[in-house]
Design a protein around this motif. Structure first.
Motif, mmCIF file in Angstrom:
data_model
loop_
_atom_site.group_PDB
_atom_site.id
_atom_site.type_symbol
_atom_site.label_atom_id
_atom_site.label_comp_id
_atom_site.label_asym_id
_atom_site.label_seq_id
_atom_site.Cartn_x
_atom_site.Cartn_y
_atom_site.Cartn_z
ATOM 1 N N HIS A 413 -29.210 10.152 6.701
ATOM 2 C CA HIS A 413 -28.737 10.233 5.314
ATOM 3 C C HIS A 413 -29.162 11.571 4.717
ATOM 4 O O HIS A 413 -30.296 12.020 4.926
ATOM 5 C CB HIS A 413 -29.331 9.073 4.504
ATOM 6 N N PRO A 414 -28.316 12.234 3.953
ATOM 7 C CA PRO A 414 -28.655 13.568 3.427
ATOM 8 C C PRO A 414 -29.848 13.587 2.486
ATOM 9 O O PRO A 414 -30.465 14.642 2.303
ATOM 10 C CB PRO A 414 -27.376 14.002 2.702
ATOM 11 N N ASP A 415 -30.222 12.446 1.916
ATOM 12 C CA ASP A 415 -31.349 12.408 0.976
ATOM 13 C C ASP A 415 -32.640 11.885 1.610
ATOM 14 O O ASP A 415 -33.630 11.650 0.892
ATOM 15 C CB ASP A 415 -31.005 11.520 -0.227
ATOM 16 N N VAL A 416 -32.640 11.701 2.938
ATOM 17 C CA VAL A 416 -33.805 11.112 3.606
ATOM 18 C C VAL A 416 -34.276 12.026 4.730
ATOM 19 O O VAL A 416 -33.458 12.528 5.512
ATOM 20 C CB VAL A 416 -33.487 9.711 4.183
ATOM 21 N N ALA A 417 -35.580 12.227 4.808
ATOM 22 C CA ALA A 417 -36.187 12.971 5.914
ATOM 23 C C ALA A 417 -37.109 12.035 6.677
ATOM 24 O O ALA A 417 -37.690 11.105 6.107
ATOM 25 C CB ALA A 417 -36.970 14.179 5.402
ATOM 26 N N THR A 567 -25.051 -3.967 7.374
ATOM 27 C CA THR A 567 -26.515 -3.993 7.327
ATOM 28 C C THR A 567 -27.077 -2.729 6.699
ATOM 29 O O THR A 567 -27.950 -2.780 5.815
ATOM 30 C CB THR A 567 -27.089 -4.180 8.742
ATOM 31 N N VAL A 568 -26.599 -1.574 7.155
ATOM 32 C CA VAL A 568 -27.087 -0.308 6.606
ATOM 33 C C VAL A 568 -26.671 -0.164 5.148
ATOM 34 O O VAL A 568 -27.447 0.318 4.313
ATOM 35 C CB VAL A 568 -26.574 0.873 7.455
ATOM 36 N N GLY A 569 -25.454 -0.584 4.835
ATOM 37 C CA GLY A 569 -24.996 -0.495 3.446
ATOM 38 C C GLY A 569 -25.876 -1.290 2.507
ATOM 39 O O GLY A 569 -26.255 -0.807 1.429
ATOM 40 N N ASN A 570 -26.210 -2.519 2.889
ATOM 41 C CA ASN A 570 -27.081 -3.353 2.053
ATOM 42 C C ASN A 570 -28.465 -2.715 1.901
ATOM 43 O O ASN A 570 -29.059 -2.748 0.815
ATOM 44 C CB ASN A 570 -27.213 -4.746 2.647
ATOM 45 N N LEU A 571 -28.961 -2.139 2.989
ATOM 46 C CA LEU A 571 -30.288 -1.529 2.942
ATOM 47 C C LEU A 571 -30.289 -0.299 2.030
ATOM 48 O O LEU A 571 -31.198 -0.127 1.200
ATOM 49 C CB LEU A 571 -30.742 -1.145 4.353
ATOM 50 N N LEU A 572 -29.275 0.547 2.164
ATOM 51 C CA LEU A 572 -29.196 1.737 1.316
ATOM 52 C C LEU A 572 -29.116 1.350 -0.159
ATOM 53 O O LEU A 572 -29.740 1.987 -1.027
ATOM 54 C CB LEU A 572 -27.986 2.588 1.704
ATOM 55 N N GLU A 573 -28.371 0.304 -0.450
ATOM 56 C CA GLU A 573 -28.275 -0.163 -1.834
ATOM 57 C C GLU A 573 -29.637 -0.608 -2.347
ATOM 58 O O GLU A 573 -30.022 -0.289 -3.482
ATOM 59 C CB GLU A 573 -27.262 -1.312 -1.924
ATOM 60 N N SER A 574 -30.386 -1.322 -1.510
ATOM 61 C CA SER A 574 -31.727 -1.770 -1.909
ATOM 62 C C SER A 574 -32.668 -0.590 -2.137
ATOM 63 O O SER A 574 -33.587 -0.663 -2.963
ATOM 64 C CB SER A 574 -32.318 -2.694 -0.839
ATOM 65 N N LEU A 575 -32.439 0.494 -1.396
ATOM 66 C CA LEU A 575 -33.270 1.690 -1.522
ATOM 67 C C LEU A 575 -32.808 2.603 -2.650
ATOM 68 O O LEU A 575 -33.446 3.635 -2.921
ATOM 69 C CB LEU A 575 -33.267 2.479 -0.206
ATOM 70 N N GLY A 576 -31.694 2.278 -3.302
ATOM 71 C CA GLY A 576 -31.170 3.115 -4.367
ATOM 72 C C GLY A 576 -30.479 4.358 -3.860
ATOM 73 O O GLY A 576 -30.425 5.381 -4.553
ATOM 74 N N LEU A 577 -29.928 4.276 -2.644
ATOM 75 C CA LEU A 577 -29.232 5.408 -2.043
ATOM 76 C C LEU A 577 -27.748 5.101 -1.904
ATOM 77 O O LEU A 577 -27.369 3.949 -1.625
ATOM 78 C CB LEU A 577 -29.818 5.717 -0.655
ATOM 79 N N VAL A 578 -26.909 6.119 -2.084
ATOM 80 C CA VAL A 578 -25.471 5.922 -1.928
ATOM 81 C C VAL A 578 -25.115 5.879 -0.450
ATOM 82 O O VAL A 578 -25.865 6.341 0.410
ATOM 83 C CB VAL A 578 -24.680 7.056 -2.628
ATOM 84 N N TRP A 579 -23.964 5.336 -0.173
ATOM 85 C CA TRP A 579 -23.502 5.245 1.214
ATOM 86 C C TRP A 579 -23.270 6.631 1.814
ATOM 87 O O TRP A 579 -22.814 7.554 1.132
ATOM 88 C CB TRP A 579 -22.222 4.425 1.297
ATOM 89 N N SER A 580 -23.586 6.777 3.109
ATOM 90 C CA SER A 580 -23.280 8.006 3.843
ATOM 91 C C SER A 580 -22.815 7.630 5.242
ATOM 92 O O SER A 580 -23.517 6.907 5.969
ATOM 93 C CB SER A 580 -24.510 8.910 3.947
ATOM 94 N N CYS A 583 -25.015 7.952 8.543
ATOM 95 C CA CYS A 583 -25.971 6.957 9.042
ATOM 96 C C CYS A 583 -25.450 6.228 10.285
ATOM 97 O O CYS A 583 -26.244 5.748 11.098
ATOM 98 C CB CYS A 583 -26.308 5.951 7.947
ATOM 99 N N LEU A 584 -24.129 6.114 10.419
ATOM 100 C CA LEU A 584 -23.552 5.449 11.587
ATOM 101 C C LEU A 584 -23.325 6.418 12.739
ATOM 102 O O LEU A 584 -22.855 6.027 13.797
ATOM 103 C CB LEU A 584 -22.242 4.760 11.208
ATOM 104 N N ALA A 585 -23.652 7.685 12.521
ATOM 105 C CA ALA A 585 -23.546 8.693 13.587
ATOM 106 C C ALA A 585 -24.895 9.377 13.777
ATOM 107 O O ALA A 585 -24.976 10.564 14.061
ATOM 108 C CB ALA A 585 -22.464 9.714 13.239
#
Length: 634
Positions: A413-417, A567-580, A583-585
């Motif tokens: 994800h572009p906002d995660v390191a 699964t990733v979409g739900n997790l990103l939402e819980s983390l306050g991050l938009v979809w990217s 993450c699937l690549a």
């Protein structure tokens, strides 16, 4: 005819002197020839038989050496060194009981000398009779208080009996009086590593290199610690320094190749591992590391053939034998040869189990203490202490539960390191332990912290993140074993997400059993121990669910790989991050990977590992029984 040696003692004396000079230069066959001449001429000369036994021992002819030393003792039964020499050779022939009796004879003759105590301690340690070993090493050190070898062996016995603090105090005390002894520095650092106190080990090695700046072994150990702490640049420089001193050093080359593998430089790493396999065929680690790095398609693979050939070699050390068996198990599992693969996994784990000491009762007390101190009242009394920051994202769970995969998915994800497996939370827990004087230092010491100290400790953690990844918006810390410290994490960062990775218990346990781990995973080498550990882990995670509430997020490995978008979409939402979509690549941009999942996380998301345990169902019956049918899902 000239006179025989029977009539010419002077000539025999010259032969004896010539034999001794041959021994000094390591010419054992020439020395033996001379000594046998003298022994024939003077069969009642005890020193001749003693030295002949030494020569035979040097040639690994221990049975013959035993006969010679017994002849010597028939002549002089009061020879202290003779009884020790007899014991040494009896050990080499496998007759440990007779060896112990021989050392006891020596001890009776001269109870104030340290050598017999030392040897009896070593014999006890080899038989895992640690209490006896402790007694003998203590007695020996009383006779020779500054002996480095006895000090180190005593510390190792204390460690085997889980008396870590006393062992460390012994070594630190010895260093105060003998800072010139490199082996003491090494043993102290290795003791701290064994205790999981890697940061303190780094401090010891840095201090030791002030005393011994050119010591290759100290540089190597510091490099290994820095590599574990994920400071690869300094580790690489130290490995290069070791190799400048000792070109071709196998450990330095192997660990240097691991750094390359972690950075995704697979071709370079594979070449280095294969070169080590050729030049050091008895060294098991390169085979195991290569097996983790690649996928095998055929049992005729040249690397598999090399592993089989190496395993047939004589005199393999136990660690190398275990590494080779892990390597072959993994390679044959790739090839679908499951029965043979499991046989190698069993052999590998049997070797590793010999070297560890897993105490389920001690572990249970640790889990109970954590649950006792981090209860609901604890958090209610300290609401919103620490740093109100959502920057860190903690990924926890059992090893092999999918933590590395989830880290790489999120880090795409572009906002995660990704910061990897940080030890900073463990370091903070050790700081608390060191600054708490009453009772059990951790977790009990946490309750004595004030709000100011908690905020300062959280700040230390955030400084570490900045040092490693800069000013990233969100940063993952995927140290799986932080599941022990979920309460401490929530105290430091009440707004931070803690993601718990769940995976099928049978698949998780099998994957643990198929791996070689660094120190600290003593439960991993016996199926019943893995099950016992799993039960305690499940209970602790249930406790965290009860007290952490919404701070604890759950991700199932099976859902992650089978329904990744949801699964990733739900997790990103819980983390306050938009979809990217990135993450699937994730596999197209994997960064450093310092874990056993080197190959897997560089593949697209797939379901190949779901239900893997069923390939080994018949061999896993002890695990199924220990877990219980309801947990195992059978």
């Amino acid at each position: 005819m000239g006179r025989s040696q029977h009539d010419d003692p002077a000539r025999a004396e010259r032969e004896f002197s010539t034999a001794l000079r041959a021994m000094e230069r390591g010419d054992w066959s020439h020395a033996e020839k001379r000594l046998r001449r003298v022994a024939k001429a003077f069969p009642e000369n005890a020193p001749v038989h003693f030295n002949l036994a030494v020569v035979l021992r040097q040639q690994n002819r221990h049975v013959a050496a035993v006969k010679q030393i017994q002849r010597m003792l028939d002549i002089d039964p009061t020879a202290y060194d003779g009884w020790l020499m007899l014991a040494e050779n009896l050990v080499a022939t496998g007759d440990v009981d007779a060896a112990s009796n021989a050392v006891q004879r020596a001890l009776t003759l001269q109870p104030d000398r340290f050598e017999a105590h030392l040897m009896l301690g070593q014999l006890s340690a080899e038989q895992l009779r640690w209490t006896d070993a402790l007694m003998f090493f203590r007695n020996g050190l009383d006779k020779k208080p500054l002996d480095v070898n006895l000090t180190i062996l005593l510390a190792q016995s204390l460690t085997a009996l889980a008396q870590f603090d006393e062992a460390l105090a012994l070594l630190r005390g010895a260093l105060d009086t003998q800072p010139n002894q490199v082996d003491l520095w090494l043993s102290t650092g290795e003791m701290l590593q064994h205790m999981g106190r890697i940061e303190e080990a780094v401090d010891i090695y840095r201090e030791s290199l002030i005393q011994h700046p050119a010591s290759g072994p100290l540089q190597l150990q510091l490099a290994d610690c820095l590599s574990e702490l994920q400071w690869p640049d300094e580790a690489k420089l130290l490995y290069e320094a070791v190799l400048q001193q000792t070109p071709g050093h196998p450990d330095a080359l192997n660990n240097q190749a691991l750094l390359a593998a972690a950075a995704g430089q697979n071709t370079q790493a594979e070449s280095a591992f294969r070169a080590l396999m050729v030049n050091h065929p008895d060294y098991g680690d390169p085979y195991r590391n290569l097996s983790v790095l690649k996928h095998f398609d055929s049992t005729a693979d040249q690397d598999i053939l090399a592993m089989r050939a190496a395993l047939r070699r004589d005199h393999l050390s136990s660690p190398s034998r275990a590494a080779l068996c892990f390597a072959l198990g993994k390679a044959l599992d790739d090839c679908g040869e499951y029965d043979e693969a499991f046989d190698y996994f069993r052999q590998a784990n049997d070797e590793r189990h010999k070297a560890v000491r897993f105490d389920i009762d001690r572990l249970a007390r640790r889990f109970d203490d954590i649950e006792k101190h981090f209860d609901q009242t604890f958090f209610e009394d300290r609401a919103r202490w620490g740093e109100v920051s959502r920057q860190p994202i903690f990924i926890i769970g059992l090893p092999r539960s999918g933590t590395t995969l989830l880290e790489q998915v999120l880090a795409a994800h572009p906002d995660v390191a990704a910061a990897g497996e940080l030890r900073k939370i463990t370091e903070i827990s050790l700081w608390i332990a060191a600054h708490h004087s009453a009772g059990d230092p951790y977790p009990a010491g946490v309750s004595q912290l004030d709000a100011k100290t908690v905020k300062a400790l959280a700040g230390r953690y955030l400084d570490e993140l900045t040092q490693r990844v800069g000013e990233a918006k969100r940063v993952t810390d995927k140290m799986p074993m932080n599941f022990f410290h979920a309460g401490l994490i929530h105290l430091l960062f009440p707004e931070a997400a803690i993601i718990h990775c769940n995976r099928n218990p049978m698949d998780t346990a099998l994957s643990i059993y198929c791996q070689h781990f660094p120190p600290g995973m003593d439960y991993a080498y016996r199926l019943e121990d893995i099950a016992a550990y799993y039960h305690r882990y499940v209970a602790l995670m249930a406790h965290w669910r009860g007290v952490l509430g919404g701070a604890l997020l759950e991700v199932d490995y099976e859902q992650l790989v089978s329904t990744p978008r949801e699964t990733v979409g739900n997790l990103l939402e819980s983390l306050g991050l938009v979809w990217s979509d990135a993450c699937l690549a994730h596999h197209t941009q994997v960064g450093r990977v310092e874990t056993l999942s080197l190959w897997q996380v560089r593949q697209p998301l797939n379901i190949r590992s779901i239900g893997r345990w069923r390939r080994y169902e018949s061999q896993l019956q002890p695990l199924i029984e220990a877990l219980g049918p309801s947990v195992a899902g059978t």
